[in-house]
Design an enzyme around this catalytic site. Structure first.
Site, PDB file in Angstrom:
ATOM      1  N   ASP A  33     -61.471  12.837  26.065  1.00  0.00           N
ATOM      2  CA  ASP A  33     -62.147  11.579  26.378  1.00  0.00           C
ATOM      3  C   ASP A  33     -62.141  11.370  27.894  1.00  0.00           C
ATOM      4  OD1 ASP A  33     -62.753   8.774  24.546  1.00  0.00           O
ATOM      5  OD2 ASP A  33     -62.535   8.570  26.727  1.00  0.00           O
ATOM      6  N   ILE A  34     -63.268  10.907  28.395  1.00  0.00           N
ATOM      7  CA  ILE A  34     -63.423  10.741  29.840  1.00  0.00           C
ATOM      8  C   ILE A  34     -62.587   9.565  30.368  1.00  0.00           C
ATOM      9  CG2 ILE A  34     -65.408   9.151  29.911  1.00  0.00           C
ATOM     10  CD1 ILE A  34     -66.749  11.168  31.850  1.00  0.00           C
ATOM     11  N   ASN A  91     -64.293   4.218  15.308  1.00  0.00           N
ATOM     12  CA  ASN A  91     -64.894   2.901  15.459  1.00  0.00           C
ATOM     13  C   ASN A  91     -66.259   2.914  14.793  1.00  0.00           C
ATOM     14  OD1 ASN A  91     -62.843   1.635  17.061  1.00  0.00           O
ATOM     15  ND2 ASN A  91     -63.505   2.904  18.786  1.00  0.00           N
ATOM     16  N   GLU A  99     -69.152   2.486  20.845  1.00  0.00           N
ATOM     17  CA  GLU A  99     -69.991   2.584  22.050  1.00  0.00           C
ATOM     18  C   GLU A  99     -71.005   3.712  21.940  1.00  0.00           C
ATOM     19  OE1 GLU A  99     -67.586   3.189  25.511  1.00  0.00           O
ATOM     20  OE2 GLU A  99     -66.401   1.376  25.150  1.00  0.00           O
ATOM     21  N   VAL A 100     -70.571   4.830  21.396  1.00  0.00           N
ATOM     22  CA  VAL A 100     -71.443   6.010  21.342  1.00  0.00           C
ATOM     23  C   VAL A 100     -71.863   6.221  19.899  1.00  0.00           C
ATOM     24  CG1 VAL A 100     -71.634   8.476  21.796  1.00  0.00           C
ATOM     25  CG2 VAL A 100     -70.269   7.034  23.329  1.00  0.00           C
ATOM     26  N   HIS A 104     -67.756  10.038  15.598  1.00  0.00           N
ATOM     27  CA  HIS A 104     -66.663  10.780  16.240  1.00  0.00           C
ATOM     28  C   HIS A 104     -65.332  10.203  15.806  1.00  0.00           C
ATOM     29  CE1 HIS A 104     -67.908   7.446  18.864  1.00  0.00           C
ATOM     30  NE2 HIS A 104     -66.639   7.330  19.224  1.00  0.00           N
ATOM     31  N   HIS A 106     -61.407   9.725  17.271  1.00  0.00           N
ATOM     32  CA  HIS A 106     -60.489   9.813  18.405  1.00  0.00           C
ATOM     33  C   HIS A 106     -59.163  10.388  17.885  1.00  0.00           C
ATOM     34  CE1 HIS A 106     -62.666   6.801  21.072  1.00  0.00           C
ATOM     35  NE2 HIS A 106     -63.212   6.529  19.888  1.00  0.00           N
TER      36      HIS A 106
HETATM   37  P1  AMP Z   1     -66.257   4.540  20.754  1.00  0.00           P
HETATM   38  O1  AMP Z   1     -65.972   3.135  21.214  1.00  0.00           O
HETATM   39  O2  AMP Z   1     -65.432   4.910  19.555  1.00  0.00           O
HETATM   40  O3  AMP Z   1     -67.734   4.776  20.558  1.00  0.00           O
HETATM   41  O4  AMP Z   1     -65.725   5.484  21.903  1.00  0.00           O
HETATM   42  C1  AMP Z   1     -66.542   6.257  22.709  1.00  0.00           C
HETATM   43  C2  AMP Z   1     -65.631   7.039  23.626  1.00  0.00           C
HETATM   44  O5  AMP Z   1     -66.399   8.015  24.299  1.00  0.00           O
HETATM   45  C3  AMP Z   1     -64.915   6.220  24.697  1.00  0.00           C
HETATM   46  O6  AMP Z   1     -63.504   6.368  24.554  1.00  0.00           O
HETATM   47  C4  AMP Z   1     -65.418   6.828  26.008  1.00  0.00           C
HETATM   48  O7  AMP Z   1     -64.427   6.886  27.017  1.00  0.00           O
HETATM   49  C5  AMP Z   1     -65.855   8.211  25.573  1.00  0.00           C
HETATM   50  N1  AMP Z   1     -66.882   8.841  26.375  1.00  0.00           N
HETATM   51  C6  AMP Z   1     -68.061   8.320  26.782  1.00  0.00           C
HETATM   52  N2  AMP Z   1     -68.762   9.209  27.507  1.00  0.00           N
HETATM   53  C7  AMP Z   1     -68.014  10.343  27.539  1.00  0.00           C
HETATM   54  C8  AMP Z   1     -68.196  11.646  28.123  1.00  0.00           C
HETATM   55  N3  AMP Z   1     -69.299  11.955  28.819  1.00  0.00           N
HETATM   56  N4  AMP Z   1     -67.221  12.559  27.966  1.00  0.00           N
HETATM   57  C9  AMP Z   1     -66.104  12.253  27.266  1.00  0.00           C
HETATM   58  N5  AMP Z   1     -65.875  11.056  26.680  1.00  0.00           N
HETATM   59  C10 AMP Z   1     -66.814  10.117  26.824  1.00  0.00           C
END
Ligand code: AMP
Length: 122
Positions: A33-34, A91, A99-100, A104, A106
């Site tokens: 994770d970034i 999530n 967010e994404v 996925h 974690h």
């Molecule tokens: P979520 O809230 O479960 O959708 O978490 C999305 C996660 O993706 C967050 O913890 C971000 O820090 C992570 N994230 C977003 N962009 C990137 C990226 N380019 N590389 C790695 N992790 C990312």
């Protein structure tokens, strides 16, 4: 939730943006994770286009689901966190602050992670 192939994890899968790769096989890709929230914070994503947990559960094939969860197990062993322990978390939707919009999990590890969740009454 319809899948939008412009999301950041789709771009990582297509190789359009880099990632710090931990593991890859036919069904899954795992990368750091970034913005890590634990000493070990790795994301595991399926290779198929599934927006969230419901989409993956409803529409992924048995092989994709089995392959994905076997990959999660391989990643935890590769990270060396199985004995000390780790947490997996997905999530889904607004209340969980997803967010994404590419399904996925974690993996958090590397320290005592405390209780499971902030209590409703806190
Ligand atoms: P979520 O809230 O479960 O959708 O978490 C999305 C996660 O993706 C967050 O913890 C971000 O820090 C992570 N994230 C977003 N962009 C990137 C990226 N380019 N590389 C790695 N992790 C990312």
């Amino acid at each position: 939730m319809a899948y939008d192939s412009g999301n950041v994890f789709a771009k990582i899968l297509r190789g359009e943006i880099p990632c710090d790769k931990v593991y890859e096989d036919d069904h899954a890709l795992a990368f750091k994770d970034i913005r890590p929230q634990a000493p070990v914070h790795v994301l595991v994503i399926p290779k198929g286009p599934y927006a969230d947990t419901d989409d993956f559960a409803d529409n992924a094939s048995d092989a994709e689901i089995a392959g994905f969860f076997r990959a999660v197990g391989k990643v935890s062993k590769q990270l060396g966190v199985s004995d000390a322990g780790y947490r997996i978390l997905a999530n889904h939707g607004p209340h969980a602050h997803q967010e994404v919009m590419h399904f996925h999990l974690h993996i958090f590890a590397g320290r005592d992670l405390g209780g499971m969740i902030k209590r409703f009454s806190d």
